[in-house]
Design a protein around this motif. Structure first.
Motif, PDB file in Angstrom:
ATOM      1  N   ARG A 128     -34.814 -33.285 -93.578  1.00 42.04           N
ATOM      2  CA  ARG A 128     -35.658 -34.437 -93.892  1.00 42.04           C
ATOM      3  C   ARG A 128     -36.328 -34.907 -92.605  1.00 42.04           C
ATOM      4  NH1 ARG A 128     -34.187 -36.668 -98.964  1.00 42.04           N
ATOM      5  NH2 ARG A 128     -32.288 -35.726 -99.785  1.00 42.04           N
ATOM      6  N   LEU A 129     -37.653 -34.976 -92.609  1.00 42.04           N
ATOM      7  CA  LEU A 129     -38.430 -35.502 -91.498  1.00 42.04           C
ATOM      8  C   LEU A 129     -39.080 -36.788 -91.977  1.00 42.04           C
ATOM      9  CD1 LEU A 129     -40.176 -32.182 -90.360  1.00 42.04           C
ATOM     10  CD2 LEU A 129     -37.985 -33.104 -89.602  1.00 42.04           C
ATOM     11  N   LYS A 130     -38.663 -37.937 -91.405  1.00 47.44           N
ATOM     12  CA  LYS A 130     -39.088 -39.237 -91.924  1.00 47.44           C
ATOM     13  C   LYS A 130     -39.721 -40.082 -90.811  1.00 47.44           C
ATOM     14  CE  LYS A 130     -35.910 -41.185 -94.552  1.00 47.44           C
ATOM     15  NZ  LYS A 130     -34.568 -41.675 -94.993  1.00 47.44           N
ATOM     16  N   LEU A 168     -46.070 -29.856 -87.648  1.00 47.64           N
ATOM     17  CA  LEU A 168     -44.732 -29.653 -88.197  1.00 47.64           C
ATOM     18  C   LEU A 168     -44.028 -28.558 -87.420  1.00 47.64           C
ATOM     19  CD1 LEU A 168     -45.416 -29.784 -92.050  1.00 47.64           C
ATOM     20  CD2 LEU A 168     -44.315 -31.526 -90.635  1.00 47.64           C
ATOM     21  N   ILE A 179     -40.689 -34.204 -96.276  1.00 48.95           N
ATOM     22  CA  ILE A 179     -41.515 -34.649 -95.159  1.00 48.95           C
ATOM     23  C   ILE A 179     -42.234 -35.921 -95.594  1.00 48.95           C
ATOM     24  CG2 ILE A 179     -43.426 -34.049 -93.626  1.00 48.95           C
ATOM     25  CD1 ILE A 179     -42.696 -31.088 -94.173  1.00 48.95           C
ATOM     26  N   PHE A 209     -43.793 -33.649-100.042  1.00 48.95           N
ATOM     27  CA  PHE A 209     -44.610 -34.353 -99.071  1.00 48.95           C
ATOM     28  C   PHE A 209     -44.847 -35.751 -99.619  1.00 48.95           C
ATOM     29  CE2 PHE A 209     -45.891 -29.860 -98.716  1.00 48.95           C
ATOM     30  CZ  PHE A 209     -45.647 -29.633 -97.367  1.00 48.95           C
TER      31      PHE A 209
END
Length: 1046
Positions: free
Chosen positions: A793-795, A803, A817, A853
């Motif tokens: 998870r990229l928050k 990315l 994302i 996304f």
């Protein structure tokens, strides 16, 4: 498994281990105690151990022996307390010496070993052990008077064997189970793979034997299998006896062979080429070698032969390599009612007045779907007309039922009877859980650990792993039943555990007054039901309680008030507590010395309290293993001396308002689980203190990472050595203080380098990166050696414009994302570390199943990268594109595994299936909301497997199209919902589609019905509202009366 291991043997084993440990042995060697207390103590324990098996068996029917056993358990508890007092005091002195000594030499001199402490306290120890020894010797001397014999193993109880006969009229609610098993006994397609095993698994009394009897006597089974054999195995698994029984059934004559080899050869000759069904009822043996030997004569039987097994153990089913396991569930209340009425009244028509009718319903509900319980209680009440008898049965426990009319306790007790001693103790402890309570495995293991039930004598596993293994064993034996996320015990299994625990365990439940004795060690109650001080008056005489556990059946977050009588008068007197919970109580403050006398405690739950600060005396709980502080939403700091809790293994800080960890936090080297680590700004623990915590397991959340300035500190955290960590959350926070602000150029420049040095171990499985302030992600995030990562998870990483290259992570299944304001393009770098190597054999994102996304305000382009070999996203099943208002172009065109696509607030996205070659042949769910402004025509025929279509606020959508040649290809479609599509005018003809199709159309004002000369379109089961003539109303349509639009 050793048959007949007794629960007391586990008690004595633990006591022996303590007494024979090196410090105690050395102490006894150095000092002569009066009358050789150690020798007398060992002699008494050995004498008692020899008759334990016989004693624990006879206590069931002999009250005098039961009293003797309870006295023995009480003595052992006192012995454990005495030894624990000594070990705790020595631990306190050692920690005190370490904390107060800065000079290394002084520290070594100040340290007091357990042997030193014993030397100085020999008289105290001698007095306490003398008292224990005298009591044990008295008990040992009574063994002959009680007629107790020395047994090395418990003799299995003889039970009536089952037979294949059954009265089908007394069986209810098993038709579905029968049909499922029948499909494996007699495959519909006629294909067979030789001799196979089908297992029926469930708790005692659930109806396994009855179901197998129904199958055995079914006409289809009789016709399909030329030879059928029924064998009741029970606890004694004797290969020769079972083989002999099968041989006699097959030949219909007595077996004269006494040699197993000769017998198996003869049986094999008789079975060769025959379609054969063997039922092995009530199987317990988990030894594969025994099973492998037994099955040898059956291998040569005709293809399609079957062995049907009934067992209480999942492990038995696994050992026998079953192709199908039918886990029997409890009957419904309706089926139980039918069985109950049949049992009580037979073939007579029941005539129940209201009072007995109400009691009957409550008795049936009490059985919780267990057929044996229904038949047992029904049998006790057979033709009974007295209301008082019905009330007595309703209130009764399983041990209260008359022995000549009930076999419920004996049947259930077999499950307990054959548990190893270490599991008996754990199971008996579960009697503290009120009926109906859903409990967590993790918490139960922590409670067992606190009570000292987890013994590492011959295991290399840590205590938590051992407890998990114990729990799984009890689950596999059908004593625990899994719900979605928790576990429960059937009410009668709960009563069985209470029976095993006896007077040493008590609980408040069902509104009954507390039944408690001075020997009670374990107590629980429902905090929602018991809050008055009068309810706890009975506890005044209980001085040796080990567990004080308030619980709730609702698992709600509602808080209760703790009465002052409990907190001020009761708890301070319970100095032997090992488990204490004050969870969910409205406690804002505790006295500084509140925990002073609770030095034995191993488990402390203060979660969901209102505490702002923890008492200093908590830091003197040197034996503490578990500290739960989750959702203490007012808690802002931990005590500075918490580092003294060197035995702490589990620390839960989720949902607190902590700002930092105290200095020397790294001294807590025993920690196995640390939910959250707060990086300190100045006067607390730096991140490098994590480097000392080598045994961390599970999940770790590291918060306030913007405070890490020194790259050496990050490297000192040594995350890459923590191979037991499975999940890490890296969290930076905004709104920093001036000392942590982004104006510090050195910290800003080092942000990426700091993160680069926080590389986790390659065994990591889940990663979350939140509010990262660097401009590029660390290189290790793209390393394919992280083969176990399944979720990333990229928050809100707002400063990153690219990315990371995640396409080559071989195990990645979920990628989320969100909130990346700096992201504008997604191109080849997302799939490959080196875009020039696209023709490599490895497919990018080969395991990815879910991609989301969300809230990417500046994302403009998603390049559809082509690869020479394989496909992009070959396994992708779910794709979410949410709140990406600047995204243009179109989606990747080839997603062969996609089954669910959701698009929300992506107005510029060009998703037009009739213009682009989208290969979404397996798509089942499609949702387009406030998106795809260029979409004018939606071709249904492009999505042959579509089940659910949802289109909301598509401003340009004019029509849904379905050509005549494709109208019969949409049989999967079940639900169409269209809302607020103001330009929609035409729908296709849907009347040829499934009658199960439901169509809902609302607020589509220009949708019109073609004139009569045009083909009519029909909307099965449709709702329509919002047309010019029906605005503000809703009309319903049924598939049998086709609808038309004016």
């Amino acid at each position: 498994m050793i048959v007949g291991e007794m629960v007391l043997s586990a008690f004595l084993q633990a006591l022996f281990q303590t007494l024979l440990s090196a410090p105690f042995k050395n102490f006894f060697k150095r000092r002569e105690l009066n009358e050789n207390v150690l020798e007398r103590l060992n002699t008494a324990l050995l004498t008692i151990s020899a008759v334990l098996i016989d004693a624990e068996e006879k206590q069931i029917t002999n009250p005098v022996v039961e009293k003797w056993v309870n006295e023995l358990r009480d003595v052992v508890y006192h012995a454990e307390d005495a030894l624990d007092d000594i070990a705790t005091e020595a631990l306190r002195l050692n920690i005190g010496a370490e904390s107060s000594s800065s000079n290394r030499l002084t520290q070594l001199r100040g340290r007091m070993s357990l042997g030193d402490f014993l030397d100085g306290n020999s008289e105290h120890l001698e007095t306490r052990l003398e008292k224990v020894t005298i009591r044990l010797e008295r008990l040992a001397s009574q063994r002959n008077i009680l007629g107790l014999k020395e047994l090395t193993a418990m003799i299995p109880k003889q039970r009536l064997p089952t037979t294949s006969l059954v009265d089908g009229s007394e069986v209810f609610g098993r038709d579905d189970d029968k049909d499922k098993i029948m499909r494996f006994l007699i495959p519909e397609n006629g294909t067979d793979n030789g001799l196979t095993v089908v297992a029926i698994v469930g708790t005692g009394g659930i109806g396994k034997t009855t179901l197998s009897q129904l199958l055995y006597n079914d006409q289809r089974v009789q016709s399909h299998f030329g030879t059928r054999v029924w064998a009741h195995v029970s606890e004694e698994f004797d290969v020769f006896k079972i083989t002999k029984k099968v041989y006699e059934s097959v030949t219909s004559r007595p077996c004269e062979f006494t040699d197993l080899d000769v017998l198996q050869v003869k049986l094999k000759e008789r079975l060769t080429g025959l379609p054969f069904l063997l039922v092995l009822d009530d199987l317990w043996n988990e030894n594969f070698a025994d099973w492998d030997l037994l099955r040898q004569p059956f291998i040569s039987a005709a293809r399609g032969s079957r062995i049907l097994v009934t067992t209480r153990s999942q492990r038995v089913a696994s050992t026998m390599c079953s192709i199908h396991v039918q886990n029997l569930q409890p009957l419904s209340d309706g089926d139980c009612w039918s069985l109950f009425i049949k049992t009580v009244f037979g073939s007579h028509e029941p005539c129940l007045d209201k009072e007995i009718g109400d009691l009957a319903e409550r008795i049936v509900h009490k059985c919780r779907g267990l057929p044996l319980a229904v038949k047992t209680l029904g049998g006790v009440l057979r033709f009974e007309g007295k209301v008082v008898e019905w009330e007595r049965v309703l209130r009764s426990k399983i041990w209260d039922l008359p022995a000549d009319k009930s076999n419920l306790l004996p049947v259930l007790r077999v499950s307990y009877y054959y548990l190893p001693a270490y599991l008996k103790r754990c199971f008996a402890y579960c009697s503290i859980f009120p009926k109906g309570l859903a409990f967590e495995k993790k918490k139960v293991v922590l409670l067992w650990m606190a009570e000292g039930f987890l013994q590492q004598t011959r295991s290399s596993k840590n205590l938590e792993e051992l407890g998990d293994e114990y729990f799984s064993e009890l689950e596999s034996r059908s004593l625990f039943q899994k719900t979605k996320t928790r576990y429960i015990m059937h009410d009668f299994i709960s009563e069985l555990s209470q029976f095993a625990s006896g007077e040493f365990s008590s609980k408040f439940e069902d509104g009954y007054k507390l039944q408690i004795s001075e020997r009670t060690r374990y107590l629980s109650y429902l905090r929602d039901n018991y809050a008055e001080p009068m309810e706890f008056e009975a506890l005044r005489e209980v001085k040796f309680l080990r567990t004080f556990l308030p619980l709730s059946l609702t698992n709600s977050s509602r808080s209760c008030c703790l009465d002052a009588m409990v907190s001020e008068k009761l708890l301070p007197t319970l100095t032997r507590l090992r488990v204490l919970s004050l969870s969910h109580y409205k406690i804002a403050r505790l006295p500084p010395d509140f925990f002073r006398n609770l030095s034995h405690a191993r488990f402390l739950d203060l979660s969901r309290t209102e505490l702002e600060k923890l008492p200093k005396s908590l830091c003197c709980m040197y034996n503490l293993q578990t500290l739960l502080l989750s959702y203490c939403s007012s808690l802002k700091e931990l005590p500075t001396d918490i580092c003294n809790l060197i035995n702490l293994r589990f620390l839960d800080l989720i949902g607190t308002k902590l700002k930092q960890m105290p200095r020397k936090f790294g001294r807590l080297k025993s920690l196995q689980t640390l939910t959250t680590f707060f990086v300190s700004a100045s006067d607390g623990a730096r991140i490098c203190e994590l480097g000392e915590l080598h045994e961390l397991h599970g999940k770790l959340k590291i918060v306030e990472l913007q405070r890490v300035v020194d790259v050496a500190d990050a490297a000192g955290a040594n995350l890459n050595s923590k191979k037991h960590l499975k999940e890490i959350d890296f969290v930076w926070r905004t709104g920093s203080t001036s000392s942590e602000s982004n104006s510090n150029p050195h910290r800003t420049q080092n942000e990426a380098e700091v993160f680069e040095n926080l590389r986790p171990h390659s065994h990591i499985e889940k990663l979350t990166i939140e509010k990262y302030k660097g401009r590029r992600f660390p290189n290790w995030l793209s390393d394919s050696s992280f083969s176990r990562i399944v979720c990333i998870r990229l928050k809100e990483c707002q400063y990153c414009s690219l990315l990371p290259s995640l396409g080559q992570l071989p195990g990645l299944k979920e990628l989320y994302i969100s909130g990346m304001a700096g992201l504008r393009n997604i191109g080849p770098e997302f799939y490959f570390i080196d875009p020039q190597l696209r023709d490599r054999d490895q497919q990018p994102f080969r395991s990815l199943e879910t991609l989301q996304f969300d809230n990417l305000p500046n994302w403009q382009e998603w390049l559809d990268v082509r690869v020479t070999r394989g496909d992009l996203f070959p396994s992708l099943k779910k794709l979410f594109i949410l709140r990406c208002p600047e995204l243009t172009g179109h989606l990747p065109t080839f997603l062969p595994s996609l089954i669910s696509l959701h698009i929300y607030k992506c107005g510029l996205l060009d998703f037009q299936p009739d213009h682009h070659e989208y290969s979404y042949g397996n798509l089942q769910t499609l949702s387009i909301k406030s998106s795809c402004d260029s979409l004018i025509t939606f071709p249904l025929s492009h999505f042959a497997n579509l089940e659910k279509l949802e289109i909301d606020h598509c401003t340009s959508l004019h029509s849904l199209q379905l050509s005549n040649e494709h109208v019969y290809g949409l049989n999967a479609l079940r639900n169409v919902r269209i809302n607020d599509c103001q330009n929609l005018q035409l729908l296709p003809e849907l009347s040829f589609l499934s009658q199960k199709l439901q169509v809902t159309i609302s607020n589509c004002r220009y949708l019109r019905q073609p004139q009569h000369q045009h083909p009519q379109f029909h909307l099965p089961r449709s709702n329509v509202s919002g047309s010019p003539r029906s605005r503000g109303s809703r009309r319903s349509y049924d598939s049998r009366s086709p609808s038309r639009y004016d």
